[in-house]
Design a protein around this motif. Structure first.
Motif, short mmCIF file in Angstrom:
data_model
loop_
_atom_site.label_atom_id
_atom_site.label_comp_id
_atom_site.label_asym_id
_atom_site.label_seq_id
_atom_site.Cartn_x
_atom_site.Cartn_y
_atom_site.Cartn_z
N ASP A 196 -30.63 35.76 1.15
CA ASP A 196 -30.96 35.71 -0.28
C ASP A 196 -31.79 34.47 -0.60
OD1 ASP A 196 -31.03 36.53 -2.88
OD2 ASP A 196 -29.05 35.77 -3.41
N LEU A 197 -31.53 33.37 0.10
CA LEU A 197 -32.35 32.17 -0.12
C LEU A 197 -33.81 32.46 0.22
CD1 LEU A 197 -30.07 29.34 1.34
CD2 LEU A 197 -30.52 29.85 -1.05
N VAL A 198 -34.01 33.27 1.25
CA VAL A 198 -35.38 33.61 1.66
C VAL A 198 -35.98 34.67 0.73
CG1 VAL A 198 -36.68 34.78 3.47
CG2 VAL A 198 -35.07 33.00 4.07
N LEU A 199 -35.21 35.71 0.49
CA LEU A 199 -35.72 36.85 -0.27
C LEU A 199 -35.67 36.60 -1.77
CD1 LEU A 199 -36.72 39.79 -0.08
CD2 LEU A 199 -34.35 40.52 -0.13
N GLY A 200 -34.55 36.11 -2.24
CA GLY A 200 -34.36 35.97 -3.68
C GLY A 200 -34.97 34.70 -4.24
N TYR A 201 -35.15 33.70 -3.41
CA TYR A 201 -35.67 32.42 -3.93
C TYR A 201 -37.05 32.07 -3.39
CZ TYR A 201 -31.21 31.85 -6.17
OH TYR A 201 -30.13 32.03 -6.97
N ALA A 202 -37.40 32.59 -2.21
CA ALA A 202 -38.75 32.33 -1.73
C ALA A 202 -39.61 33.59 -1.80
CB ALA A 202 -38.72 31.78 -0.31
N GLY A 203 -38.98 34.75 -2.08
CA GLY A 203 -39.74 35.98 -2.22
C GLY A 203 -40.29 36.51 -0.91
N ILE A 204 -39.67 36.14 0.20
CA ILE A 204 -40.15 36.60 1.50
C ILE A 204 -39.25 37.72 2.01
CG2 ILE A 204 -40.46 35.97 3.93
CD1 ILE A 204 -41.20 33.17 2.90
N VAL A 205 -39.83 38.89 2.22
CA VAL A 205 -39.07 40.00 2.78
C VAL A 205 -39.07 39.84 4.29
CG1 VAL A 205 -38.77 42.48 2.83
CG2 VAL A 205 -39.96 41.44 0.93
N SER A 206 -37.88 39.64 4.85
CA SER A 206 -37.79 39.41 6.29
C SER A 206 -37.02 40.55 6.95
CB SER A 206 -37.08 38.09 6.56
OG SER A 206 -36.76 37.98 7.92
N LEU A 207 -37.58 41.05 8.02
CA LEU A 207 -36.88 42.05 8.82
C LEU A 207 -36.39 41.44 10.12
CD1 LEU A 207 -38.42 45.64 8.93
CD2 LEU A 207 -36.07 44.94 8.50
N GLY A 208 -36.45 40.11 10.20
CA GLY A 208 -36.08 39.47 11.45
C GLY A 208 -35.15 38.30 11.22
N HIS A 209 -34.38 38.37 10.13
CA HIS A 209 -33.51 37.23 9.86
C HIS A 209 -32.43 37.09 10.92
CE1 HIS A 209 -33.03 34.03 7.11
NE2 HIS A 209 -31.76 34.27 6.91
N GLY A 210 -32.17 38.20 11.63
CA GLY A 210 -31.19 38.17 12.71
C GLY A 210 -31.54 37.18 13.81
N ALA A 211 -32.80 36.80 13.92
CA ALA A 211 -33.21 35.83 14.94
C ALA A 211 -32.41 34.54 14.80
CB ALA A 211 -34.70 35.54 14.82
N PHE A 212 -32.28 34.08 13.57
CA PHE A 212 -31.57 32.81 13.34
C PHE A 212 -30.07 32.97 13.54
CE2 PHE A 212 -35.30 32.92 10.43
CZ PHE A 212 -36.10 32.13 11.22
N PHE A 213 -29.58 34.14 13.16
CA PHE A 213 -28.16 34.45 13.34
C PHE A 213 -27.84 34.46 14.84
CE2 PHE A 213 -24.69 37.46 13.97
CZ PHE A 213 -23.79 37.13 12.97
N GLY A 214 -28.66 35.21 15.58
CA GLY A 214 -28.42 35.36 17.02
C GLY A 214 -28.56 34.04 17.76
#
Lengths: 356, 248
Positions: free
Chosen positions: A69-87
């Motif tokens: 949400d920090l990326v999408l809701g506050y920076a407006g970036i739609v990410s399909l690879g946020h799992g990279a940081f999780f993993g």
């Protein structure tokens, strides 16, 4: 009529500075629904001890979704690879426990740091291009990382995953127990602290400038907001958060499967935000609750086909429109709606509506 | 008298079309300088070149002796060049208070502070309140911008630009589209802008131009056609011909 500032007469005798300060104070006051949410989360430690594993899962997914949400809701970036940081966070936490130091809080911080570093570096790629390019860039980074983990079997255990490490007691004091109770409390504390910090960040001048960039990029530049550097910062912070979430998963399960970098993680967390709503932090938490409960429920009634039902829910959401679903309350009778809104958004301090 | 804002041989081509043609403009410190011209004369392109929204094909923009041609918009704002937009460019979800606080934060280089809540910057809050009062917005500071009457939105447009404490303020048709009953408030606030702020006004409304400006530049087809005091321009038969020819 033409005297500037004549309108002050309409404001109460307390003066506009006072009104302004009160409004800004109310802006970031804790809402009733937030307090209720946290109290319920704490109460569940005692009320549903047998469901601690599920609750832990929710807390971890919630933290991951808050991060997105920090990326999408506050920076407006739609990410399909946020799992990279999780993993990455998950693997780093596992490797750190295995090779360096088993204490989980240290491992958590290290995992966050490493993920944050990857976030910082890749943020410059995300700055380029439009939504579609970003989608592909983020997806590409995540896929590359997944393949890297798969290939570097000597380090990551490859397809078998990383196991054979033990996670020590939290701060040397609290052992993880078999029923997952410590794990839930630990995850909940991390989720709470992270959400609290995120709340401060989004309510700060920095957070306001992010919302401004999203609201109107042209004007944001014309009041002097350097959009790019702000986006780099929030993207990095979000990566740290995702790293925390991944580390929590490793530490509460004592295992890292290559699944932590799988594409579906990135897709799931996006779905969580679709369910919960974007741009107010709690969308991630509420979405994680709905998503996990739905999945749990569907997988009990149709063990083989639960993905179908999740997919169907997603299709319905898209057809009906997220706005309409998150506005389900608008279909209630008006007085009930007003009462609900008032109760949920209640916070201390006098009500000051401009112009009322 | 010294020039605070200058352009030197400014050119802007869009493909084969020359939108700004060799414009060398000089705006004096403290001036009320109007930029007029018929539709399509390149007024808005010129503003975009000044503020950095567009890069010129050639030529330079100089602010207070410094060449700012290659600076991005937000850096120009920090150097004292602010603008309003002909069509409102506001933050629809923000309240006027939030918008003004944002602008002041950025001017004070607080925009990267990510920990303390907004209310914990008392100087900013006080200044925001004073600014909202000056622009006639203190009674609506807590409303959502998208719900404000158009005239109030125009005032917020100016308040946001003014919050940057500009040396030069570019007003792009400040009263455009404002309903008659709100118009006098907007104009009064334009007239009451402090005299140490240099104002460049782009305007169609000749009454406003002649009552407000002390110097007028006329743009035609992207080029500077003529320039002079209000009296000179008012008496110039060619300007009248251009205007009446194009507009009437």
């Amino acid at each position: 009529m033409t005297v500037i500032g004549e309108t002050t007469a309409a404001v109460s005798s307390t003066g506009p500075e006072h009104v302004a300060a009160t409004q800004l104070r109310r802006r970031n006051a804790w809402r009733a629904y937030e307090i209720v949410l946290w109290l319920v989360a704490i109460a569940l430690i005692f009320m549903l001890p047998s469901k601690a594993l599920l609750l832990t899962e929710i807390a971890i997914l919630a933290l991951f979704a808050v991060s997105l949400d920090l990326v999408l809701g506050y920076a407006g970036i739609v990410s399909l690879g946020h799992g990279a940081f999780f993993g990455l966070g998950a693997y780093v936490a596992g490797l750190f426990a295995m090779h360096f130091f088993p204490e989980p809080v240290t491992g958590l911080l290290v995992a966050g740091l490493v993920s944050g570093l990857l976030g910082f570096v890749t943020s410059f790629l995300v700055l380029r291009g439009s939504d579609l390019t970003r989608l592909m860039t983020t997806l590409g980074i995540a896929l590359m990382l997944a393949e890297l983990a798969n290939q570097m079997a000597w380090l990551t255990g490859g397809a078998d995953g990383l196991s054979g490490f033990t996670v020590g007691p939290i701060l040397g004091l609290f052992e993880f127990d078999l029923w997952g109770r410590t794990g839930y409390i630990y995850s909940l504390v991390v989720l709470f602290l992270a959400t609290w910090a995120a709340r401060r960040i989004v309510n700060s001048p920095f957070g306001l400038s992010l919302k401004a960039v999203q609201g109107n990029r042209v004007r944001a530049a014309m009041v002097g907001v350097p959009a790019k550097s702000r986006i780099v910062v929030i993207y990095t912070i979000a990566a740290v958060y995702a790293g925390f979430a991944g580390a929590l998963l490793t530490q509460t399960t004592s295992f890292v499967s290559p699944d932590v970098l799988a594409f579906h993680r990135s897709a799931d967390v996006l779905l969580v935000l679709v369910l919960g709503g974007v741009g107010y932090l709690y969308g991630g938490i509420i979405g994680a609750i709905i998503f996990t409960l739905l999945r749990d429920w569907f997988s009990v009634i149709t063990p083989q086909y639960w993905m179908f039902w999740i997919g169907l829910v997603l299709v319905i959401i898209v057809m009906v429109g997220r706005e309409n679903i998150t506005r389900w309350h608008t279909f209630l009778p008006a007085p009930i709606q007003r009462a609900l809104a008032r109760a949920a958004n209640w916070r201390p301090g006098p009500k000051i509506g401009g112009g009322q | 008298m010294s020039a605070v804002l200058q352009t030197r041989n400014l050119m802007k081509r869009f493909g084969g079309f020359v939108a700004t043609n060799d414009v060398s403009l000089s705006v004096e410190q403290g001036a009320r300088h109007a930029l007029i011209g018929p539709n399509g004369a390149g007024k808005t392109t010129l503003i975009n070149l000044l503020t950095g929204a567009l890069k010129p094909t050639s030529g330079r923009v100089i602010l207070q002796g410094e060449d700012i041609t290659d600076l991005p918009p937000h850096q120009r704002v920090r150097r004292g060049l602010a603008r309003t937009f002909q069509v409102n460019q506001l933050f629809p979800e923000f309240t006027p208070l939030e918008a003004v606080v944002l602008a002041i934060n950025e001017r004070e280089q607080l925009g990267a502070s990510a920990w303390k809540p907004l209310v914990r910057y008392p100087q900013v809050v006080d200044e925001a309140a004073a600014l909202l009062e000056r622009f006639g917005l203190s009674d609506v500071m807590g409303e959502r911008t998208s719900r404000l009457p158009y005239g109030k939105q125009r005032l917020l447009e100016m308040a946001l630009a003014f919050a940057a404490k500009p040396r030069v303020l570019l007003l792009d048709e400040p009263a455009a589209g404002v309903p008659e009953e709100e118009r006098h408030e907007v104009l009064a606030i334009v007239r009451a802008l402090p005299s140490d702020v240099t104002v460049v006004l782009i305007e169609h409304d000749m009454d406003l131009v002649f009552s407000f400006a002390d110097r007028i530049s006329v743009l035609v087809s992207g080029a500077l056609f003529t320039e002079g005091t209000v009296a000179e321009i008012a008496a110039d038969p060619r300007v009248k011909a251009i205007y009446l020819g194009e507009d009437a």
